[in-house]
Design an enzyme around this catalytic site. Structure first.
Site: not given
Ligand code: ATP
Ligand code: MG
Length: 565
Positions: A36, A262, A272
């Site tokens: 995102e 994750r 984030k």
């Molecule tokens: P947040 O919930 O902190 O905003 P997010 O997972 O929603 O983080 P995105 O930008 O939507 O952030 O993530 C993009 C991709 O990265 C998604 O497919 C997510 O599963 C993966 N991702 C995010 N954080 C992790 C992590 N700590 N370990 C592995 N994959 C991750």
């Molecule tokens: Mg997300």
């Protein structure tokens, strides 16, 4: 890009291997990485990236970078650019990106078709009531009084939602599934909500925006994704992912979702929202502060992309959540720099040394090895003179038994220099040592005494009149707690007030050859990255300690009685 993958065997690769021979999609593999654009990538994303792009590469497929831009209030074009930049830095060429917003028209058309099929309805309940009426794990949900609206009324209201006739929160579009479903995600999930917000790509065209679940699986389908890999918390969303595909009438070879654990790291926060809080409350200088786990922060700190990828590959993919020790990541960084970084000398806490028998005005150039791990790195010239700086803690007035470095009456070796003996100590009014008067032995230029006498320590030094003045940032953990935020606590409660310390250091002249962003080993002190924003045409002004020299990961393993992972 072969090294970008976390290869080996794991349940995702097993599945892909099965599918490659006789499975669906005619052996085709297409994945996607769907960030995102509401923040910067962090080390957790690197794990998803090396998996998504890695398996596509290994199985002769492709991976799409797709921005999940369905929340106009928090998203921005600057994150779109930054995310692509960070991917390239990591060694991934993402190609032309896609955007969920490219599909808003198709998603809307499908939603209308679902209404026509009696599979979606407009609900006038507010968010709070919807949430209350969803029920719980042990209590069934309550049907909305609007659940059985006629198709015509639903189509009319949905069209008016789209046209911007209603206020935010006044109505939503929901899928009509089952308010008693054991899986809460299936209790008539929201597909569209009203937002009168400017979207950075579609402008003011839309007044309704799709939810993650509605946008995600359908975007996967539009793009021809075969394997949609996401993190474990989406496990319960999988039935909904499949339900939507079925409802829009997708044929047999539709995308499937797979979940992996994750990445979590000790002493590190990877949410984030929390990272944003660190930035907006000025706990750090910005998203690219060298203490941040963002790729930008790690880059400023001197973490090489190769080490990040090697780490991701090493930890592999699991189906249960766990926490990795930050020291393991650091050991990959150290290993990389040990082979690649040039050696230089710098003194972080300078103590002046006068060589009393140094011939007046004599200039002397010593030769030092640039990298003992890499002969091709050659040697450099280090000026020696009658006034030097050594590290304050390499001297003790009254040394305990196990202190072998400099002390009154004692002789040590200066690295790439001579043996010196401390004859006299000058102190200030408060008793603090201000200067050492030493003599050098000109016969020890080669690092050995011709008479075979031994010294017990070799210390680093710089020539005072030739030294460069640089600031050096020393870092400690940003969070003192090894599991910040565990048990529902606010991770920021364990923020370390002393996570950064600045030193005014003295560096040998050859430190001037180090480019911004380059990492160097300051001998005996650790690896240090010259600041990325330093003027490349001027002398260095700032270094960040990337990591120390001691392998703390090895110690942890010893303590845990493991032989290695
Ligand atoms: P947040 O919930 O902190 O905003 P997010 O997972 O929603 O983080 P995105 O930008 O939507 O952030 O993530 C993009 C991709 O990265 C998604 O497919 C997510 O599963 C993966 N991702 C995010 N954080 C992790 C992590 N700590 N370990 C592995 N994959 C991750
Ligand atoms: Mg997300």
């Amino acid at each position: 890009m072969a090294s970008a993958s976390n290869s080996g065997t794991d349940f995702i690769r097993e599945t892909l291997r099965e599918h490659a021979s006789d499975g669906p999609y005619g052996g085709r593999v297409q994945t996607r990485f769907p960030p995102e654009p509401n923040g910067f990538l962090h080390i957790g994303h690197a794990k998803a990236i090396t998996l998504d792009f890695g398996v596509a590469d290994e199985f002769g497929g492709s991976c799409r970078l797709r921005f999940d831009d369905t929340n106009p209030e928090t998203e921005d074009a600057r994150f779109v650019d930054a995310i692509q930049e960070d991917l390239r830095w990591l060694g991934i060429e993402p190609g032309e990106p896609a955007f969920a917003s490219d599909y808003f028209g198709q998603l809307h058309a499908w939603a209308v078709a679902l209404i026509e099929d009696g599979k979606a309805y407009v609900d006038d309940q507010d968010a709070e009531t919807i949430s209350e009426n969803r029920g719980g794990f042990t209590t069934p949900g309550v049907d909305s009084p609007w659940r059985d609206r006629s198709v015509e009324e639903n189509l009319d209201l949905f069209a008016r939602m789209k046209a911007g006739e209603f206020a935010e929160g006044e109505r939503v579009l929901r899928a009509k599934i089952d308010m008693n479903h054991e899986n809460m995600q299936m209790r008539d999930p929201v597909m569209y909500r009203i937002r009168h917000k400017h979207h950075f790509r579609t402008g003011d065209e839309w007044h309704i925006y799709p939810t993650y679940d509605w946008a995600h699986g359908q975007s996967d389908a539009i793009e021809g994704t075969t394997h949609s890999i996401c993190t474990l918390e989406f496990d319960s969303h999988r039935p909904l992912y499949d339900w939507y595909h079925e409802a829009i009438g997708l044929g047999g070879e539709r995308p499937r979702q797979y979940e992996f654990a994750r990445l979590n790291l000790t002493h590190t926060v990877l949410s984030k929202r929390k990272l944003l809080e660190l930035v907006s409350d000025d706990h750090v200088d910005g998203w690219d502060d060298a203490r941040m786990p963002t790729l930008r922060g790690l880059r400023r700190r001197g973490y090489p992309p190769e080490a990040i990828r090697a780490f991701c590959s090493h930890i592999g993919i699991a189906k249960v959540n766990g926490v990795h020790e930050i020291e393991l990541l650091e050991s990959f960084v150290r290993t990389h720099h040990n082979t690649n970084a040039l050696r230089r000398m710098a003194v972080l806490d300078p103590l002046e040394v006068i060589i009393t028998n140094w011939p007046d005005g004599q200039d002397d150039i010593r030769e030092a090895i640039n990298n003992p791990e890499d002969e091709a790195a050659g040697t450099r010239e280090v000026p020696f003179s009658g006034r030097l700086f050594i590290e304050r803690d390499d001297f003790m007035l009254d040394p305990p038994k196990k202190f072998f470095r400099l002390a009154p009456g004692r002789e040590v070796r200066l690295r790439a220099g001579y043996f010196i003996t401390c004859n006299e100590v000058e102190t200030g009014a408060d008793g603090e040592v201000t200067r050492l008067l030493c003599t050098y032995d000109p016969e020890t230029a080669g690092g050995q005494a011709p008479d075979g006498r031994k010294v017990k320590a070799t210390i680093h030094w710089v020539s005072a009149d030739h030294a460069l003045d640089v600031d050096v940032m020393l870092y400690d953990r940003l969070f003192t707690d090894s599991h910040p935020g565990a048990d529902g606590a606010d991770p920021l409660a364990s923020l370390n007030p002393d996570s950064r310390e600045v030193r005014s250091a003295k560096a040998e002249p050859a430190v001037g050859d180090i480019a911004p962003g380059e990492v160097v080993q300051f001998e005996r002190l650790g690896y240090f990255a010259r600041d990325l924003d330093d003027d490349p045409n001027a002398a260095p002004t700032l270094f960040h300690r990337t990591v120390g020299l001691r392998d703390e990961w090895a110690n942890i393993q010893k303590r845990q009685g493991q032989g290695g992972k």
